[in-house]
Write a protein that holds these residues in place. Structure first.
Motif, PDB file in Angstrom:
ATOM      1  N   LEU A 109      -5.582   7.561   2.509  1.00 17.85           N
ATOM      2  CA  LEU A 109      -4.431   7.198   1.701  1.00 17.85           C
ATOM      3  C   LEU A 109      -4.521   7.809   0.298  1.00 17.85           C
ATOM      4  N   LEU A 145       1.476   4.062   3.201  1.00 17.90           N
ATOM      5  CA  LEU A 145       1.201   3.400   4.477  1.00 17.90           C
ATOM      6  C   LEU A 145       2.494   2.786   5.001  1.00 17.90           C
ATOM      7  N   THR A 154       0.828  -1.199   0.000  1.00 13.64           N
ATOM      8  CA  THR A 154       0.000   0.000   0.000  1.00 13.64           C
ATOM      9  C   THR A 154       0.865   1.253   0.000  1.00 13.64           C
TER      10      THR A 154
END
Length: 141
Positions: A136, A81, A78
């Motif tokens: 995000l 992250l 990700t």
């Protein structure tokens, strides 16, 4: 006969507590606003990473290893992250300041240190992904 009833009552209480803990395990909770973070947590933040998952663990925590595996995998795939782990075995003041009552507890913090969400126990990946998605920059892969 009284002893049998006492034993039965104790078993019922333990079963109820276990059921509550199982339901709460991995549940994502909304963050409560706070003014500042303890220094050991603040030092783990990276200003260039939108979300840092700070896993608060203890030395003898059985679920901490499983939580670490789930969070490391999620962070590896990700963008934006990051996962870090802080052993609070010898830092009870940090745990108390953050109002952490169990290990593992994971805090999702933005780059400024604001708490976005938290969860206790081993996270359920689908729930965690859904909760992190708005914070995000890129879709979770």
């Amino acid at each position: 006969m009284t002893g049998a009833w006492a034993l039965l009552g104790a078993v019922a209480v333990v079963a109820a507590v276990a059921a509550v803990l199982r339901v709460r395990d991995g549940r994502v909770r909304a963050a409560k606003p706070r003014r500042d973070l303890p220094a050991p947590v603040r030092d783990l933040l990276d200003r260039d990473t939108p979300v840092t998952l700070v896993q608060l663990s203890t030395t003898f925590c059985a679920n901490c290893r499983q939580t670490r595996a789930v969070l490391e995998d999620l962070a590896a795939r990700t963008a934006g992250l990051r996962h870090v782990e802080l052993d609070v075995t010898d830092l009870p003041d940090v745990a108390a300041d953050l109002k952490v009552l169990r290990a593992p507890t994971t805090l999702a913090l933005d780059a400024s240190g604001a708490e976005l969400l938290r969860f206790g126990g081993v996270p359920k990946p689908d729930r965690l992904v859904a909760a992190l998605r708005p914070h995000l920059p890129d879709p979770i892969g």
